[in-house]
Design a protein around this motif. Structure first.
Motif, PDB file in Angstrom:
ATOM      1  N   LYS A   1     -17.281 -14.822  -8.172  1.00 10.81           N
ATOM      2  CA  LYS A   1     -18.039 -15.113  -7.325  1.00 10.81           C
ATOM      3  C   LYS A   1     -18.816 -16.386  -7.462  1.00 10.81           C
TER       4      LYS A   1
ATOM      5  N   GLN B   1     -15.179 -16.534  -3.154  1.00 11.88           N
ATOM      6  CA  GLN B   1     -14.605 -15.677  -4.132  1.00 11.88           C
ATOM      7  C   GLN B   1     -13.694 -16.464  -4.657  1.00 11.88           C
TER       8      GLN B   1
ATOM      9  N   LYS C   1      -6.659  -7.965  -3.999  1.00 13.65           N
ATOM     10  CA  LYS C   1      -8.081  -7.588  -4.755  1.00 13.65           C
ATOM     11  C   LYS C   1      -9.062  -8.443  -3.840  1.00 13.65           C
TER      12      LYS C   1
ATOM     13  N   LEU D   1      -9.407  -7.193  -0.460  1.00 15.12           N
ATOM     14  CA  LEU D   1     -10.295  -6.124  -0.464  1.00 15.12           C
ATOM     15  C   LEU D   1     -11.833  -6.428  -0.370  1.00 15.12           C
ATOM     16  N   GLU D   2     -12.135  -7.400  -1.305  1.00 15.30           N
ATOM     17  CA  GLU D   2     -13.413  -7.990  -1.147  1.00 15.30           C
ATOM     18  C   GLU D   2     -13.744  -8.464   0.223  1.00 15.30           C
TER      19      GLU D   2
ATOM     20  N   ARG E   1     -12.429  -7.568   3.075  1.00 15.79           N
ATOM     21  CA  ARG E   1     -12.935  -6.320   3.972  1.00 15.79           C
ATOM     22  C   ARG E   1     -14.199  -5.764   3.730  1.00 15.79           C
ATOM     23  N   ASN E   2     -14.574  -5.644   2.342  1.00 19.23           N
ATOM     24  CA  ASN E   2     -15.849  -5.248   1.966  1.00 19.23           C
ATOM     25  C   ASN E   2     -16.916  -5.939   2.759  1.00 19.23           C
ATOM     26  N   TYR E   3     -16.676  -7.174   2.623  1.00 16.93           N
ATOM     27  CA  TYR E   3     -17.628  -8.180   3.135  1.00 16.93           C
ATOM     28  C   TYR E   3     -17.913  -8.300   4.785  1.00 16.93           C
ATOM     29  N   SER E   4     -16.769  -7.925   5.578  1.00 14.31           N
ATOM     30  CA  SER E   4     -16.753  -8.426   6.717  1.00 14.31           C
ATOM     31  C   SER E   4     -16.262  -7.146   7.807  1.00 14.31           C
ATOM     32  N   ASN E   5     -15.664  -6.174   6.878  1.00 15.36           N
ATOM     33  CA  ASN E   5     -15.270  -4.777   7.654  1.00 15.36           C
ATOM     34  C   ASN E   5     -14.199  -5.233   8.639  1.00 15.36           C
TER      35      ASN E   5
ATOM     36  N   ASN F   1     -10.243  -5.196   9.329  1.00 19.68           N
ATOM     37  CA  ASN F   1      -9.079  -4.571   8.731  1.00 19.68           C
ATOM     38  C   ASN F   1      -7.610  -5.278   8.919  1.00 19.68           C
TER      39      ASN F   1
END
Ligand code: ZN
Ligand code: ZN
Ligand code: FE
Length: 755
Positions: free
Chosen positions: A646, A651, A689, A692-693, A695-699, A701
Motif C-alpha cells: 500500500k 495498492q 489478490k 480482493l483488496e 472488494r474489501n475496500y469497496s464492497n 463484487n
C-alpha cells in the motif's frame, strides 16, 4: 376473424424485413399491410385468431438472419371489411428520420444453390446476390439506400433482373445490387503491370496461376486481398518477402468446413461462426502434423481461418479445392487497398496478377477477426459483416456524441439516442492514408445516419492524432477520457451494465495516464461518471518510450535492474549478445535520459519474453507477449512469489520477486515453457489478490475485464476461473474488442452519461 396491429422495434430496416413480413402474411392468406417508420416496422394483419398467434411466433422465429428484434407489441383492433390483399405501403417520411444500414453479408444458401446450378441463368456469376445477402455498407454512397445511391448506379438492370426487383414475392424484391451476366459487373484479369490478359475463363486461369505459386491480388467486398497457395512454402515465403511482413500470421481461406477440420480443431460454436452470415476470420487451434507450412503462421497455436463469403470466392475456392492465404492487400502496415488505380499502383510489386471487377468499392472495410471463448463469440477486430450495425447503449442522451478512439486499431463511434454506431476498424492512425480514412469515415457515418455530433470525446494522450482531430474540431463541447477508463466503460456499455460502481481491471499495452505516466495494469473503481485508481502495477522505467515497444530487450534490462539482478549476471548469463545495448540502456536509466514510467502489463509480458530469450525485437505489435503466451502450458500450476504494497491509498502490485523468480529458474536451466506458465499463473494470482483488496475496500463484487492483454487466452481463462472461485461476478467483452478497437465506444458512453 381478427385484426392485429403489430409494432416491431430493433434492427428491422434495410435487412429485408418488409418482404419477409409480406411473404409470411401471404403464407397465411392474411390481408393488411406493412410499412417502415422512424420507430421501426408497423404491421396490420387480418385473419383467423389461431393463425395470428402463429404469425406472431413466426416473426420472432423466422425473422431475417441479420435483423434484431428489441420489442414486439401487438394489440387487437377492429376488423376492416372488404380488404382484399396484403400490401407493402410506402415508408412514412419524417424529418430527421434515419434508417439502419445493413453490413455486407455472406452469400446466402439460396444464391449459393443457384451459383452452382448449371440450369440457372446466374450459374457461376461472381456477383449473384439477393435481399438476404451481398454487398451493402461498402457500396452505399448516400441515403436513402437505393440503387442510385450505390456504386451499382452505372449498371442498368436488364428486364429479367428488373422484374425480380419489382416483385414483392421474389427473393430479389428491392435487392439494390441485383445483377446478372447480362446487366451487371464482370471480372477482368490483369498482369502485374496493369495490362489486361485476355482469357476465356478467368477463374480457371487464376487457379492455374495459383497452382504455379503465383501471387494474385483479388478485389473483394471491402478491399483487395493478396492470395497464394497456402500449402506452398515457396509461394507463402515469396508473399512474405514482397509484402515486408516477416512473421505476422496470415489468414487462410478454405473451400469448405470439412477441409478446415483437416487442419484445425473446430467446436460447434466455431463452426457456426465460420458458416454464418458474417463470416469473420476465426482463430482456431491448429492441429499438429498437417501439411500447412510453418511460414503461414509462425510460432502460433492458432490459425486465422475463414470460409468464402462472396460468390467470387466460392467459385475460385471450389475450383482450387485447397486453402489459400488471403491477406489484406497492402504493404506492411498500410491500410488495405480498395480503389482500382491505387491498388494497381501499390500492389504491382507484390502481385503477379490481378483479378479485378468493375463494381466500385465505396467504403474500405477489412475482414473482421473473432474467436470463440467459453462457447461465446469474443471479437478481436470488428469490421466487415458487423459494421455499421449499432450497439444498443444502456442509456441515452439528446446530445449526439462522437468518440474519436485511440491511435492504434482505431475506430470512431457516433451516437444517436441509444444507438452507438461504431465504425469499422480504421487502423493505425500514424499512417497518413489511414488518418484520411478516419476523417472520411466520420463524415460518411454522419451523413448515413443523419447525425450532427454536439460533443466530441477523445483520449487523454496529447499526441494521438485522434486527440488532435478532436481539439481542432469545430464542435465546441470537448472532453477527454483516460485510456484505461475508456476500456472499462467500453466493456460496461458492451454488456449494457447499468450506472453502478464496478471494479474495472484494465490490462493493456500502453495508454496515457492522468499523472502523465504510461498506464496499462490498472484496477479502477468506476461507473459511467468517473473512476478512482485503486491500484496498479508498480511503475518501472520504459527506456526510450515507444522505442521500447518494438525493442522489448530495453524493457527487459529495465526490469532486471529494478529487481536487483547484477550487471554480471545480465552480461554473461542473460544477454551475452546484447552487451553494447545493455550499456546504452543502463546509461539511460541511471541518468534518467528519455525515460518514461509505466505500469503496463503488456510491457511486463514483453520484458519477460525478452529476459528468457523468446523475443528481443519484434516485427508486429504485441509479438513478444504473444510468443510468450504461445509457449505456456495452461495445465501447469506452479507460480512465483509476489508482493503487494500500500502506498498511501494506492495498492501497488510489486514485480521484483516475480522477475527474480524468472531469472533463478532460467539460471537453473528450467525450460521456457515452464517459466512462461509460472509467469502467467503469477500474474493471475497477483491481480486476483489486488482485486480482493479492492472488494474489501469497496464492497463491490462485479469485475469488468478490458484492455488488449485480455486477448491472451491463457491469462483470460485463468483469471476468470480464479475470480469465480472467489465468488466474483466477472464481465468480459461481447460485441466489441477488448483492444483499442473498443476505446471509441467507452468514450461515447462517457459522453452519453455525462451530458
Ligand atoms: Zn442471396
Ligand atoms: Zn440482369
Ligand atoms: Fe489500450
Amino acid at each position: 376473424m381478427k385484426r392485429n396491429r403489430i409494432r416491431i422495434t430493433g434492427i428491422v430496416q434495410g435487412v429485408g424485413f418488409r418482404p419477409f413480413i409480406y411473404n409470411l402474411a401471404k403464407s397465411f392468406a392474411f390481408t393488411g399491410w406493412v410499412f417502415n417508420d422512424s420507430r421501426g416496422v408497423e404491421v396490420e394483419v387480418q385473419g383467423s385468431g389461431s393463425d395470428l398467434v402463429e404469425f406472431r411466433k413466426g416473426i420472432s422465429t423466422r425473422k431475417p438472419a441479420i435483423s434484431l428484434i428489441e420489442t414486439i407489441d401487438s394489440i387487437d383492433i377492429s376488423i376492416i371489411k372488404n380488404e382484399d390483399s396484403f400490401i407493402i405501403k410506402h415508408s412514412k417520411k419524417e424529418p430527421g428520420e434515419f434508417v439502419l444500414i445493413s453490413p455486407d453479408l455472406a452469400i446466402c444458401d439460396n444464391c449459393l444453390e443457384e451459383l452452382f446450378n448449371k440450369e440457372d441463368r446466374r450459374y457461376h456469376y461472381p456477383f449473384i446476390n439477393c435481399t438476404n445477402c451481398g454487398p451493402r455498407f461498402t457500396i452505399i454512397k448516400d441515403i436513402p439506400y437505393d440503387r442510385g445511391n450505390t456504386t451499382m448506379l452505372p449498371f442498368k438492370m436488364c428486364n429479367a433482373c428488373q422484374s425480380e426487383y419489382d416483385d414483392p414475392g421474389d427473393r430479389r424484391f428491392h435487392a439494390q445490387p441485383d445483377a446478372c451476366f447480362d446487366c451487371g459487373p464482370g471480372l477482368t484479369l490483369l498482369s502485374s503491370n496493369g495490362t489486361e490478359t485476355p482469357t476465356k475463363n478467368i477463374i480457371n486461369k487464376a487457379v492455374h496461376l495459383l497452382r504455379s505459386e503465383e501471387i494474385i491480388a483479388i478485389k473483394g467486398l471491402g478491399g483487395y486481398h493478396l492470395a497464394c497457395d497456402a500449402l506452398s512454402d515457396a509461394a507463402v515465403s515469396k508473399l512474405r518477402g514482397r509484402k515486408y511482413r516477416e512473421e505476422k500470421p496470415f489468414a487462410v481461406m478454405f473451400p469448405s468446413i470439412d477441409q478446415v477440420k483437416e487442419f484445425c480443431e473446430v467446436t460447434p460454436e466455431e463452426a457456426n461462426l465460420l458458416t454464418g452470415t458474417v463470416r469473420p476470420i476465426v482463430l482456431l487451434k491448429k492441429k499438429d502434423g498437417t501439411k500447412l507450412p510453418e511460414t503461414v503462421a509462425p510460432k502460433q497455436k492458432y490459425l486465422g481461418v475463414m470460409l468464402p463469403y462472396t460468390p467470387l470466392h466460392y467459385i475460385l475456392l471450389t475450383e482450387f479445392n485447397a486453402p489459400l492465404v488471403m491477406t489484406s492487400g497492402n504493404i506492411s502496415d498500410e491500410p488495405i487497398s480498395f480503389l482500382d488505380n491505387e491498388a494497381k499502383h501499390r500492389l504491382k510489386d507484390i502481385a503477379d496478377y490481378f483479378v479485378i471487377h468493375n463494381r466500385e468499392i465505396f467504403m474500405r472495410c477489412d475482414d473482421s477477426v473473432s474467436r470463440i471463448f467459453n462457447g461465446k463469440e469474443y471479437p478481436l477486430r470488428r469490421a466487415r459483416g458487423y459494421v455499421p450495425f449499432p450497439i444498443i447503449l444502456p442509456g441515452q442522451s439528446d446530445v449526439s456524441v462522437l468518440g474519436c478512439g485511440g491511435m492504434l486499431k482505431n475506430t470512431f463511434c457516433l451516437t444517436r439516442n441509444n444507438y452507438a454506431f461504431i465504425s469499422h476498424h480504421i487502423g493505425d492512425l500514424e499512417n497518413l492514408e489511414t488518418y484520411k480514412s478516419f476523417e472520411d469515415g466520420i463524415e460518411h457515418f454522419k451523413k448515413l445516419f443523419s447525425i450532427t455530433p454536439e460533443l466530441i470525446v477523445s483520449d487523454l494522450h496529447p499526441e494521438y492524432l485522434s486527440t488532435k482531430y478532436a481539439l481542432d474540431s469545430p464542435i465546441k463541447n470537448k472532453v477527454s477520457v483516460q485510456h484505461h477508463y475508456a476500456h472499462i466503460l467500453s466493456c460496461m456499455a458492451d454488456n449494457k451494465l447499468p450506472n453502478e460502481k464496478i471494479i474495472g481491471v484494465a490490462c493493456d499495452g500502453t495508454g496515457y495516464g492522468d499523472d502523465g505516466n504510461i498506464w496499462g495494469g490498472e484496477i479502477l473503481i468506476a461507473d459511467y461518471n468517473g473512476f478512482e485508481r485503486f491500484g496498479h502495477i508498480d511503475y518501472f522505467d520504459l527506456p526510450g518510450g515507444d522505442s521500447a515497444i518494438i525493442n522489448p530487450y530495453k524493457t527487459a534490462i529495465s526490469l532486471l535492474l529494478k529487481s536487483g539482478i547484477s550487471d554480471d549476471v545480465i552480461l554473461t548469463k542473460l544477454f551475452p549478445d546484447l552487451n553494447a545495448e545493455f550499456k546504452i540502456v543502463k546509461n539511460m536509466i541511471t541518468k534518467k535520459l528519455n525515460i518514461v514510467k509505466t505500469s503496463s502489463l503488456g510491457r511486463l509480458f514483453d520484458g519477460v519474453s525478452s529476459i528468457i530469450g523468446v523475443k528481443h525485437k519484434i516485427n508486429y505489435e504485441g509479438q513478444a507477449a504473444i510468443e510468450l503466451e504461445m509457449i505456456a502450458d495452461e495445465n501447469y500450476n506452479g507460480q512465483y512469489s509476489f508482493d503487494l504494497k500500500k502506498d498511501g491509498g494506492t495498492q501497488l502490485l510489486l514485480i521484483e520477486q516475480v522477475i527474480i523468480g524468472v531469472v533463478n529458474d532460467l539460471l537453473n536451466g528450467m525450460s521456457n515453457e515452464i517459466i512462461s506458465s509460472k509467469f502467467h499463473n503469477t500474474i493471475v494470482e497477483i491481480f486476483a489478490k489486488a482485486i480482493l483488496e479492492a472488494r474489501n475496500y469497496s464492497n463491490i463484487n462485479q469485475v469488468v475485464l478490458s484492455g488488449g492483454v485480455f486477448q491472451n487466452m491463457i491469462f483470460l481463462k485463468k483469471i476468470i476461473i480464479k475470480l469465480k472461485s472467489l465468488n466474483f461476478n466477472v464481465i468480459i467483452h461481447d460485441n466489441v474488442p477488448c483492444n483499442d478497437g473498443g476505446i471509441s465506444l467507452g468514450q461515447a458512453a462517457f459522453g452519453i452519461f455525462n451530458f
